[in-house]
Design a protein around this motif. Sequence first.
Motif, PDB file in Angstrom:
ATOM      1  N   ASN A 308       0.828  -1.209   0.000  1.00  0.00           N
ATOM      2  CA  ASN A 308       0.000   0.000   0.000  1.00  0.00           C
ATOM      3  C   ASN A 308       0.859   1.254   0.000  1.00  0.00           C
ATOM      4  O   ASN A 308       0.554   2.239  -0.673  1.00  0.00           O
ATOM      5  N   THR A 309       1.945   1.225   0.783  1.00  0.00           N
ATOM      6  CA  THR A 309       2.854   2.358   0.837  1.00  0.00           C
ATOM      7  C   THR A 309       3.493   2.614  -0.516  1.00  0.00           C
ATOM      8  O   THR A 309       3.558   3.747  -1.001  1.00  0.00           O
ATOM      9  N   ALA A 310       3.974   1.534  -1.144  1.00  0.00           N
ATOM     10  CA  ALA A 310       4.661   1.672  -2.428  1.00  0.00           C
ATOM     11  C   ALA A 310       3.724   2.166  -3.526  1.00  0.00           C
ATOM     12  O   ALA A 310       4.111   2.966  -4.376  1.00  0.00           O
ATOM     13  N   LYS A 311       2.477   1.701  -3.472  1.00  0.00           N
ATOM     14  CA  LYS A 311       1.563   2.030  -4.569  1.00  0.00           C
ATOM     15  C   LYS A 311       0.830   3.349  -4.373  1.00  0.00           C
ATOM     16  O   LYS A 311       0.586   4.067  -5.338  1.00  0.00           O
ATOM     17  N   GLY A 312       0.529   3.698  -3.117  1.00  0.00           N
ATOM     18  CA  GLY A 312      -0.335   4.855  -2.907  1.00  0.00           C
ATOM     19  C   GLY A 312       0.290   6.075  -2.269  1.00  0.00           C
ATOM     20  O   GLY A 312      -0.335   7.131  -2.239  1.00  0.00           O
ATOM     21  N   GLU A 313       1.549   5.959  -1.771  1.00  0.00           N
ATOM     22  CA  GLU A 313       2.082   7.069  -0.993  1.00  0.00           C
ATOM     23  C   GLU A 313       3.369   7.665  -1.538  1.00  0.00           C
ATOM     24  O   GLU A 313       4.067   8.398  -0.847  1.00  0.00           O
ATOM     25  N   VAL A 314       3.703   7.367  -2.777  1.00  0.00           N
ATOM     26  CA  VAL A 314       4.862   7.988  -3.412  1.00  0.00           C
ATOM     27  C   VAL A 314       4.352   9.117  -4.308  1.00  0.00           C
ATOM     28  O   VAL A 314       3.499   8.902  -5.167  1.00  0.00           O
ATOM     29  N   VAL A 315       4.865  10.327  -4.097  1.00  0.00           N
ATOM     30  CA  VAL A 315       4.395  11.495  -4.839  1.00  0.00           C
ATOM     31  C   VAL A 315       4.741  11.344  -6.316  1.00  0.00           C
ATOM     32  O   VAL A 315       5.852  10.950  -6.676  1.00  0.00           O
ATOM     33  N   VAL A 316       3.776  11.656  -7.170  1.00  0.00           N
ATOM     34  CA  VAL A 316       3.987  11.583  -8.620  1.00  0.00           C
ATOM     35  C   VAL A 316       3.865  12.978  -9.219  1.00  0.00           C
ATOM     36  O   VAL A 316       3.188  13.848  -8.677  1.00  0.00           O
ATOM     37  N   HIS A 460      -5.068  12.190  -0.457  1.00  0.00           N
ATOM     38  CA  HIS A 460      -4.368  12.164  -1.748  1.00  0.00           C
ATOM     39  C   HIS A 460      -2.849  12.181  -1.543  1.00  0.00           C
ATOM     40  O   HIS A 460      -2.156  13.091  -2.021  1.00  0.00           O
ATOM     41  N   PRO A 461      -2.267  11.194  -0.853  1.00  0.00           N
ATOM     42  CA  PRO A 461      -0.829  11.234  -0.547  1.00  0.00           C
ATOM     43  C   PRO A 461       0.071  11.242  -1.775  1.00  0.00           C
ATOM     44  O   PRO A 461       1.204  11.715  -1.704  1.00  0.00           O
ATOM     45  N   HIS A 462      -0.421  10.744  -2.904  1.00  0.00           N
ATOM     46  CA  HIS A 462       0.376  10.764  -4.134  1.00  0.00           C
ATOM     47  C   HIS A 462       0.485  12.166  -4.713  1.00  0.00           C
ATOM     48  O   HIS A 462       1.305  12.420  -5.610  1.00  0.00           O
ATOM     49  N   ALA A 463      -0.347  13.105  -4.220  1.00  0.00           N
ATOM     50  CA  ALA A 463      -0.350  14.494  -4.704  1.00  0.00           C
ATOM     51  C   ALA A 463      -0.292  15.446  -3.513  1.00  0.00           C
ATOM     52  O   ALA A 463      -0.994  16.454  -3.471  1.00  0.00           O
ATOM     53  N   ASN A 464       0.584  15.125  -2.563  1.00  0.00           N
ATOM     54  CA  ASN A 464       0.640  15.908  -1.329  1.00  0.00           C
ATOM     55  C   ASN A 464       0.977  17.374  -1.580  1.00  0.00           C
ATOM     56  O   ASN A 464       0.480  18.262  -0.885  1.00  0.00           O
ATOM     57  N   ILE A 514     -18.261  16.275   5.574  1.00  0.00           N
ATOM     58  CA  ILE A 514     -17.433  15.668   4.524  1.00  0.00           C
ATOM     59  C   ILE A 514     -16.565  14.550   5.097  1.00  0.00           C
ATOM     60  O   ILE A 514     -15.956  14.700   6.154  1.00  0.00           O
ATOM     61  N   LYS A 515     -16.473  13.422   4.385  1.00  0.00           N
ATOM     62  CA  LYS A 515     -15.668  12.282   4.838  1.00  0.00           C
ATOM     63  C   LYS A 515     -14.183  12.641   4.837  1.00  0.00           C
ATOM     64  O   LYS A 515     -13.735  13.410   3.988  1.00  0.00           O
ATOM     65  N   PRO A 516     -13.393  12.056   5.756  1.00  0.00           N
ATOM     66  CA  PRO A 516     -11.964  12.397   5.838  1.00  0.00           C
ATOM     67  C   PRO A 516     -11.168  12.042   4.583  1.00  0.00           C
ATOM     68  O   PRO A 516     -10.257  12.771   4.200  1.00  0.00           O
ATOM     69  N   LEU A 517     -11.496  10.890   3.948  1.00  0.00           N
ATOM     70  CA  LEU A 517     -10.756  10.440   2.768  1.00  0.00           C
ATOM     71  C   LEU A 517     -11.705  10.167   1.602  1.00  0.00           C
ATOM     72  O   LEU A 517     -12.859   9.790   1.807  1.00  0.00           O
ATOM     73  N   PRO A 518     -11.224  10.345   0.373  1.00  0.00           N
ATOM     74  CA  PRO A 518     -12.039  10.000  -0.791  1.00  0.00           C
ATOM     75  C   PRO A 518     -12.314   8.500  -0.824  1.00  0.00           C
ATOM     76  O   PRO A 518     -11.497   7.692  -0.371  1.00  0.00           O
ATOM     77  N   LYS A 519     -13.443   8.119  -1.359  1.00  0.00           N
ATOM     78  CA  LYS A 519     -13.806   6.718  -1.467  1.00  0.00           C
ATOM     79  C   LYS A 519     -12.813   5.986  -2.364  1.00  0.00           C
ATOM     80  O   LYS A 519     -12.469   6.450  -3.453  1.00  0.00           O
ATOM     81  N   GLY A 520     -12.317   4.836  -1.889  1.00  0.00           N
ATOM     82  CA  GLY A 520     -11.425   4.018  -2.681  1.00  0.00           C
ATOM     83  C   GLY A 520      -9.978   4.461  -2.709  1.00  0.00           C
ATOM     84  O   GLY A 520      -9.177   3.907  -3.473  1.00  0.00           O
ATOM     85  N   GLN A 521      -9.604   5.443  -1.890  1.00  0.00           N
ATOM     86  CA  GLN A 521      -8.216   5.913  -1.901  1.00  0.00           C
ATOM     87  C   GLN A 521      -7.261   4.818  -1.427  1.00  0.00           C
ATOM     88  O   GLN A 521      -7.534   4.128  -0.444  1.00  0.00           O
ATOM     89  N   ILE A 522      -6.135   4.671  -2.124  1.00  0.00           N
ATOM     90  CA  ILE A 522      -5.090   3.726  -1.731  1.00  0.00           C
ATOM     91  C   ILE A 522      -4.040   4.472  -0.922  1.00  0.00           C
ATOM     92  O   ILE A 522      -3.562   5.519  -1.325  1.00  0.00           O
ATOM     93  N   GLY A 523      -3.674   3.932   0.232  1.00  0.00           N
ATOM     94  CA  GLY A 523      -2.662   4.574   1.068  1.00  0.00           C
ATOM     95  C   GLY A 523      -3.252   5.700   1.895  1.00  0.00           C
ATOM     96  O   GLY A 523      -4.391   6.134   1.711  1.00  0.00           O
ATOM     97  N   GLY A 524      -2.463   6.171   2.857  1.00  0.00           N
ATOM     98  CA  GLY A 524      -2.860   7.302   3.685  1.00  0.00           C
ATOM     99  C   GLY A 524      -3.724   6.955   4.869  1.00  0.00           C
ATOM    100  O   GLY A 524      -4.080   7.823   5.658  1.00  0.00           O
TER     101      GLY A 524
END
Length: 525
Positions: A308-316, A460-464, A514-524
């Motif tokens: 999960n960390t590798a796929k969802g939490e590296v900034v792109v 949105h950790p990939h777009a922090n 408003i919910k804390p995270l978007p639905k289906g978000q990977i990581g974070g």
Amino acid sequence: MTFPAVLWSAPKINPINRKARSIPVLNPYNKYGRVFFFSWWGFFIAFWSWYAFPPLLVRTIRTDLKLSQTDVANSNIAALCGTLVVRFIAGPMCDRFGPRWTYIVILLAGSIPTALAGAVTNVSGLIALRFFVGILGGTFVPCQVWSTGFFDKNVVGTSNALIGGWGNSGGGITYFLMPLIFDSLREDRGLTAHVAWRVAFIVPFILIVSTALGMIFLCPDTPTGKWADRHEATRALLEAHLPPGQTGHALTEKADSSNASSERGDYLNENGEKKREVHLPATVDVGRGSIEVVAAHEAPMTQQDMLNTAKGEVVVAPSFKEAMHVIFSLQTLFHSATYICSFGGELAINSYIASYFLKNFPYLGQTGAGRWGSMFGLLNVVTRPLGGVVSDLLYTQVSKNLWLKKGWITFVGVISGAFLVAIGLTNPHNEATMFGLIAGMAFFLEAGNGANFALVPHVHPHANGIVSGTVGAMGNTGGVIFAILFRFHGTNYAESFWIMGVMIMALNVSVCWIKPLPKGQIGGR
């Protein structure tokens, strides 16, 4: 690791992104401690210079340039507008070029108008100069993104809050230092008031440039090295903890899938218990260099968490479409609205607090009012960090439910609004009452800043960078809105206070659903 040893000991690290699981505040030799120091110190110096004008605008600069109350208000708005523009730009810059170089560029760009402060001779020059000095306020975005890149989810709220709070205190120390430097130049060096206030701005200029040079020569882009190598580093570290050949397949599957069940890399079983020791390579090659792998320094993680960390939490690097999706998401809206209230309110109050004190207590004089005004900004040393610390404690100790972090943001926002209403309606002329209410309001208003950026890294950790830049810019938008409020109410500061309080309470309540995270978000999570 126990307190206080955690303050200087090398931290345990996330095995995949190498983020620290504790904050070595007192260890500048450790790269995490060094980045932590430069993150808050750079913002502190920038904030000092950004707000160096208001303490001397109370009387000295106002008299020298023959300014009206409207002129002063317009210059305050200009300073906030300059920052607003830079913060919007800084977010995508952080995601594309990395927060360290974005930070350095903003500091050096803002140092130029700071050094030119002495060239101002009229109101037009003051407004133009303060707009460009406002560039320095944009340092908030890279300081938070840089911190998020070095500290893991269990402490990132505390790290961001400490960095933001200690940095924000520059807005308080400037109320103490700028009149002090001015008085010293005038009384000890024999300079006239006309010359002394201009020379005083050389001090923050020197500190800004030296800080930028320190970042260039002493700090890394990321825990794994160069910004351009971050994806390669993540893949290499994941390969070191997964069975040969599985990494590429794992990264193309959904991160919450259960197909990665090999024992290699499985530090913890599904119940969170340590399963077996893992034999890791001493180093992994990345780009032209290598990353040292020390298993004893790695925090235990399940293989699924690693994926999960590798796929969802590296900034792109953001595409336009992805940037728009992030900017206009409900979660970014929530953080923007609440940061309009907390940081926007703080910025506007910072510009007028000394003038308000001088109006209600004229015997304080410019220096005395400035010193009491510094209290509001200096409380950031405690209040903003406390907002982040409480948020992290709710997350790690009570329940890993991000609704708790979000509820804390709303709570402090509503209470700060109530304090503002109380100050405005009572308009105290008793020092103890006034300073007590201001301190209470500052506690909750500034804690709101720390609480906000304790939750931002989860979204949105990939777009922090984009999230941080948008939210930071909206904080400045709030500063402009509230500064306009003060402008049109002139010296009736009490009325501006209670109207601001009503606006802050209403805005916090309006987005609390408003919910804390978007639905289906990977990581974070």
